[in-house]
Design an enzyme around this catalytic site. Structure first.
Site, PDB file in Angstrom:
ATOM      1  N   PRO A   1       0.814  -1.220   0.000  1.00 37.35           N
ATOM      2  CA  PRO A   1       0.000   0.000   0.000  1.00 37.35           C
ATOM      3  C   PRO A   1       0.846   1.267   0.000  1.00 37.35           C
ATOM      4  O   PRO A   1       1.847   1.360   0.720  1.00 37.35           O
ATOM      5  CB  PRO A   1      -0.810  -0.124   1.288  1.00 37.35           C
ATOM      6  N   CYS A   2       0.413   2.265  -0.802  1.00 38.33           N
ATOM      7  CA  CYS A   2       1.213   3.476  -0.988  1.00 38.33           C
ATOM      8  C   CYS A   2       0.653   4.686  -0.248  1.00 38.33           C
ATOM      9  O   CYS A   2       1.208   5.782  -0.344  1.00 38.33           O
ATOM     10  CB  CYS A   2       1.319   3.806  -2.478  1.00 38.33           C
ATOM     11  N   GLN A   3      -0.442   4.512   0.502  1.00 37.44           N
ATOM     12  CA  GLN A   3      -1.123   5.674   1.079  1.00 37.44           C
ATOM     13  C   GLN A   3      -0.205   6.562   1.915  1.00 37.44           C
ATOM     14  O   GLN A   3      -0.340   7.786   1.923  1.00 37.44           O
ATOM     15  CB  GLN A   3      -2.303   5.219   1.959  1.00 37.44           C
TER      16      GLN A   3
END
Length: 348
Positions: free
Chosen positions: A72-74
């Site tokens: 995940p890149c959030q």
């Protein structure tokens, strides 16, 4: 070669590596809607599956030559809160993969392929990225990374992502990643829907692009007027509007979706609309359109057949989100073919 697809989403790694000649033996995905699409698109009958990476144990995993993980890149994305690469954050799920490597012991994969946003290189003044490659190196992997742009690989989308490859054991004499291609196509923004500018905190929501250029990076929007919009000239009143974007992605959407709007002559660079979803500009021969979910999927390199299988069981908002979260299939295919070539040379 066999691979396990962690943080799989809708299987951009699965599709790309399969096209490169590899075989998927397992996958792990938490989101129930992405799981549904994945099962519809691929034959998962005999594949190992985990729905929560934090609960997976290394000794449970099937033997594989390669692990993929577009974690995940959030927390590292420019569009996110940029909390950085810390354990306990969404992006910190990277450390779960490191835990699994530790638990695998002699069953470690020979290859690791990791993808994330370009901002990973600079988050926390670069220390976040150093932590990522340092953690992989500590477990015996030689590391190489490059930034690839999807527009250079047969899809008209300006999408820069960093890919990190790890090779376990003695250092490989070959470069682990293929040489970057270059495509001179550019984004052609032709206006802004001023009433929508900044809608939902996303400045892209009001921008309008030409179909003759390259699409901007598609995001993880779930609809709500945050979709990429294009201007179509010489549109018909009935049936379907068709055009080609950049390197030949077909656009086709029903004429019934149009809404009327107007152009302000004194604002030559700005388009204004009569409602928040205004899509008809100037006259009946010029229209502004949101890209459809199918077009989003095409911009990521998925086939129409794959899209139709997912669309049969998911809402448009989920389809937009799933495409935005995916890795570009064509880029992964290029990397997969390069790795296969190295493996074949090593065996000789």
């Amino acid at each position: 070669m066999k691979f396990i697809d962690f943080f799989s989403g809708i299987g951009g790694f699965h599709s790309g590596l399969e096209r490169a000649g590899m075989e998927c033996v397992g996958w792990c995905e938490f989101d129930k809607f992405a799981q549904a699409s994945y099962r519809a698109m691929y034959d998962t009958t005999n594949l190992w599956f985990g729905n929560d990476v934090t609960k997976v144990k290394g000794w449970e995993l099937p033997k594989a030559d390669l692990w993929t993980f577009g974690f995940p890149c959030q927390d590292v994305s420019i569009a996110g809160k940029q909390k950085g690469m810390k354990e306990g954050t969404r992006s910190g799920l990277f450390y779960e993969i490191m835990r699994l490597l530790d638990e695998c012991k002699e069953n470690k994969p020979k290859w690791l392929v990791c993808e994330n946003v370009k901002n990973l290189l600079s988050i926390d003044n670069g220390t976040g990225f150093l932590n990522v490659i340092g953690e992989m190196a500590e477990r015996g992997y030689s590391i190489e990374w490059k930034v690839y742009n999807s527009k250079d690989y047969g899809v008209p989308q300006n999408r820069e992502r960093v890919y990190i490859v790890g090779y376990y054991g003695e250092r490989c004499s070959r470069e682990l990643l293929p040489i970057r291609r270059e495509n001179q196509s550019t984004i052609d923004q032709i206006g802004n829907l001023t009433e929508n500018k900044g809608f939902g905190g996303n400045p892209q929501s009001g921008r309008v692009y030409s179909v003759s250029g390259v699409s901007p990076t598609i995001n993880t929007c779930g609809g709500g007027n945050l979709e990429v919009k294009v201007l179509i000239k010489n549109a018909t009143k009935t049936g379907y509007l068709e055009a080609k974007v950049g390197d030949g992605i077909d656009l086709a959407y029903p004429d019934s979706e149009t809404r009327r709007g107007r152009v302000q002559p004194q604002q030559s660079n700005t388009l204004t609309t009569s409602d928040n979803l205004g899509v008809l500009v100037d006259d009946e021969s010029i229209r502004i359109r949101k890209l459809t979910p199918k077009e989003y999927w095409r911009l990521q390199g998925f086939s129409d057949e794959q899209f139709e299988k997912a669309a049969a069981i998911n809402s448009n908002s989920q389809l937009y989100k799933q495409a935005g979260n995916a890795v570009t299939v064509n880029v992964v295919e290029e990397i997969g073919k390069h790795i296969m070539k190295i493996e074949n040379e090593v065996k000789k």
